[in-house]
Every structure is written in C-alpha cells, then in structure tokens.
Write a protein that holds these residues in place. Structure first.
Motif, PDB file in Angstrom:
ATOM      1  N   ASP A  33      79.983  93.072  32.412  1.00 13.28           N
ATOM      2  CA  ASP A  33      78.784  93.169  33.248  1.00 13.28           C
ATOM      3  C   ASP A  33      78.173  94.564  33.158  1.00 13.28           C
ATOM      4  O   ASP A  33      76.952  94.713  33.115  1.00 13.28           O
ATOM      5  N   ASP A  95      75.484  98.395  38.177  1.00 13.41           N
ATOM      6  CA  ASP A  95      76.811  97.793  38.394  1.00 13.41           C
ATOM      7  C   ASP A  95      77.807  98.716  39.090  1.00 13.41           C
ATOM      8  O   ASP A  95      78.994  98.455  39.067  1.00 13.41           O
ATOM      9  N   HIS A 121      75.530  95.090  42.642  1.00 15.05           N
ATOM     10  CA  HIS A 121      75.898  93.902  43.416  1.00 15.05           C
ATOM     11  C   HIS A 121      77.244  94.098  44.117  1.00 15.05           C
ATOM     12  O   HIS A 121      77.877  93.119  44.497  1.00 15.05           O
ATOM     13  N   HIS A 122      77.665  95.368  44.246  1.00 17.02           N
ATOM     14  CA  HIS A 122      78.920  95.654  44.963  1.00 17.02           C
ATOM     15  C   HIS A 122      78.631  96.036  46.421  1.00 17.02           C
ATOM     16  O   HIS A 122      77.579  96.581  46.722  1.00 17.02           O
ATOM     17  N   CYS A 141      75.780  91.891  38.089  1.00 19.25           N
ATOM     18  CA  CYS A 141      74.655  92.825  38.212  1.00 19.25           C
ATOM     19  C   CYS A 141      73.506  92.352  37.337  1.00 19.25           C
ATOM     20  O   CYS A 141      72.340  92.491  37.691  1.00 19.25           O
ATOM     21  N   ASP A 179      81.441  88.248  34.520  1.00 20.08           N
ATOM     22  CA  ASP A 179      81.684  88.496  35.949  1.00 20.08           C
ATOM     23  C   ASP A 179      81.973  87.208  36.728  1.00 20.08           C
ATOM     24  O   ASP A 179      82.572  87.251  37.803  1.00 20.08           O
TER      25      ASP A 179
END
Ligand code: MN
Length: 343
Positions: A33, A95, A121-122, A141, A179
């Motif tokens: 990713d 990411d 996207h964390h 991501c 991912d």
C-alpha cells in the motif's frame, strides 16, 4: 490537534497542481500500500505536468520496487542515507502520519513545514502534515488516493503500457489488493470491490500482479519453510508456537537469511495460536536472531504484547511484531525463550 481531516481532497489536488517540484514519501519499509500510494501520487502529479519524485526508506522487497518501472523513485538506505536535495516546494506523505515511521526523513519534513500535506487511512498519527485527509474506513490508502486522482482529472489508465503496467490504476490496485489481503479481510467492503472493478476495467492485469507479489518465492524458501514447520513446538496449551532454523537448514536448502523473513507468521494459521516465535541460528556471528509475532486482540479482547516479550531479551519493536538478538547456542536460546513464555 487530533489526527483527523482538516482540509479537502480538492484543496490537496490544488496544492499539487500549483506546485513546481513535489516529493512523495511514506513509512519506512514500504509495504504494497505504501509503494502503491507513492507511485499513484507521483504518476498523477506528473500527468498534470508537475515534477514529482518518490522517496522511499528501505529495505524494500525487489518485487515491490519493480512496480516503480521508469518512474523517478529514490530508495534511501537507512545505514547510509541520502537526504533530499534541491528545491522541493511540496511534500506529500501517504499511508502514515507518524513521526516514528518517518525517522530518517523526519528532520527534512520538519524543515519543510508548512509545505507538507498528508493522505492516510490510519487512526493514529502526529502533526507531520499541516493539511491532511485521514479516512480510516478506506481499505487502503490507495482507496483514498483514487479521489485525489479523480480530482486532478487524470484517467486511471494513464501511463500504462498495453498490459496496464506503469499505470495509475496498477499503483492503486497494488495498495488495495495487499492491504485487504486480496479482498479477504474485513476492510474489503462494497466500496473496495467497486474500486477493484474500476481498476480492472482500467487495464490492471490482476492475475499477473498476484503472481508477482504472492507466487514468486524461490524453491529454497519453500523448503526452508518446511524445515521451520518440522521444528514446530507449542508452549502454554498451544497458544504460543516456537520454531527454529539452524545454519545447517540454510545450507541444505540453499536459502539466504533474507528468505527466512515472514516464516514466523506461518503458525498464525492455527486457530489456538496467539503468538509465534522463530529462532534463527547465525553460527558465524555466534548469535541467535529471535522474531516475535502476535495476533490482534481476539473476541475476549486479549492479546500477547511481543514488544514486552522481546524487551526481556534486550530487543523490541511493536506490540504485534518484535525482534531480538542473543548470544549463545540455538538450544540455549530456545530454552530461555520457552522458560520466559512459560511464566
Ligand atoms: Mn495502508
């Protein structure tokens, strides 16, 4: 300030469009990713006439690096780092948004503030990017970055050859497929399947990508897995798996030390196993390398903190992945590990 969205995709697209030279980076030891995200932004920025370079801090598996093709990507060696030089007027961090994952480039990024933007996207991160979009519901991501590519008005098939290699779609699919565990994990929802359909439509050769990423081991590595599995033993009612690899195993199979990476994960397929330990003998150096892995919290909320476990042997890492190096013979070290986890 909370690690949350504080701008729009449209605003980030405008930052890229109006930049002269953009550096795109991600977390150290890039996975699929991270690599796909960097390549997607580099390709989309170049498509709208902006000079863009990807900067990756290794190590990075050769198969992942091969996706860079002819794109300008710099691989920084952590032991002998090259720092970005010349005038960049924008940095895009994808990411990740955590200083701890950006170690080597962190000082350069701090000096670049406020011209650092982020897409992630964390759930957790720091004030790396002054402007950022963080969406934890995206399966990868790259599943967020497709919105940026759309906002820039670049077709997903852009840059690809007849087999779709080198396209933006390929880069997005690389992140999406890896991912989501090739669409098996719970983060593969309707939106992820819809994006996959768009990407395949845009020319992604999904079968070739699967082979390149998941079916490209050497025979030596698979034989080495056999050696490790034949040593499989259990501690604590089968909840902790312990495996070992001897120098003789490497000689007999012809596998390199690097080809041993990831083998520690194999016992995780077992339902009862909550953590796995692999002890690898390095007779030449007179040390044993320990790798620890654990599963995320189960239905009861419990998990094994292998960072804490590794720390007892002078090592460390993360809650679910850690390592240590110990002097001694393989038998001695394995006995010490078994005794430590028995308690
Ligand atoms: Mn990711």
């Amino acid at each position: 300030m909370a690690y949350a969205t504080n701008t729009t995709i449209a605003a980030l697209a405008e930052r890229i469009r109006s930049a002269k030279r953009v550096l795109v980076t991600t977390h150290q030891k890039p996975d699929g990713d991270a690599m796909g995200s960097v390549l997607a932004v580099v390709r989309a920025a170049r498509a709208v006439g902006v000079a863009a370079e990807g900067w990756l801090v290794g190590p990075c598996e050769g198969n992942l690096l091969s996706f860079a093709g002819d794109d300008p990507v710099v691989l920084v060696e952590p032991r002998n780092p090259t720092m970005p030089h010349g005038a960049f007027d924008l940095a895009v961090v994808v990411d990740t948004g955590a200083w701890a994952q950006l170690e080597i480039l962190a000082p350069w990024l701090r000096a670049m503030a406020p011209n650092v933007v982020g897409l992630d996207h964390h759930a957790r991160g720091d004030e790396v990017a002054s402007e950022r979009v963080v969406e934890v519901r995206r399966g990868s991501c790259t599943a967020l970055l497709v919105d940026l590519v759309d906002a820039l008005g670049v077709p997903l098939s852009h840059g690809g050859d007849a087999r779709g290699r080198g396209s933006i779609a390929e880069a997005l699919y690389l992140g999406l497929a890896t991912d989501t565990g090739w669409f098996r994990f719970s983060n593969a929802r309707a939106a992820e399947f819809a994006l996959a359909a768009r990407l395949v439509e845009a020319g992604v050769d999904k079968d070739a990508m699967y082979q390149l990423i998941e079916q490209s081991s050497s025979a030596a590595r698979v034989k080495l897995q056999g050696c490790a599995l034949s040593s499989l033993a259990f501690v604590r009612d089968g909840s902790i798996a312990v495996m070992r690899l001897t120098t003789a195993d490497f000689e007999a199979t012809g596998a390199s030390i690097e080809e041993g990476s990831g083998i520690v994960n194999m016992p995780m397929e077992i339902a009862l196993v909550r953590a796995s330990v692999l002890a690898v003998e390095d007779a030449a150096a007179g040390v044993v390398k320990l790798s620890f892995r654990s599963k995320p919290a189960g239905p009861d909320g419990g998990f094994i903190d292998v960072n804490e476990l590794a720390a007892r042997f002078g090592g460390g890492g993360h809650v679910h992945a850690a390592g240590a190096r110990l002097k001694g013979t393989l038998d001695e070290v394995v006995a010490r590990v078994r005794a430590a986890v028995e308690r």
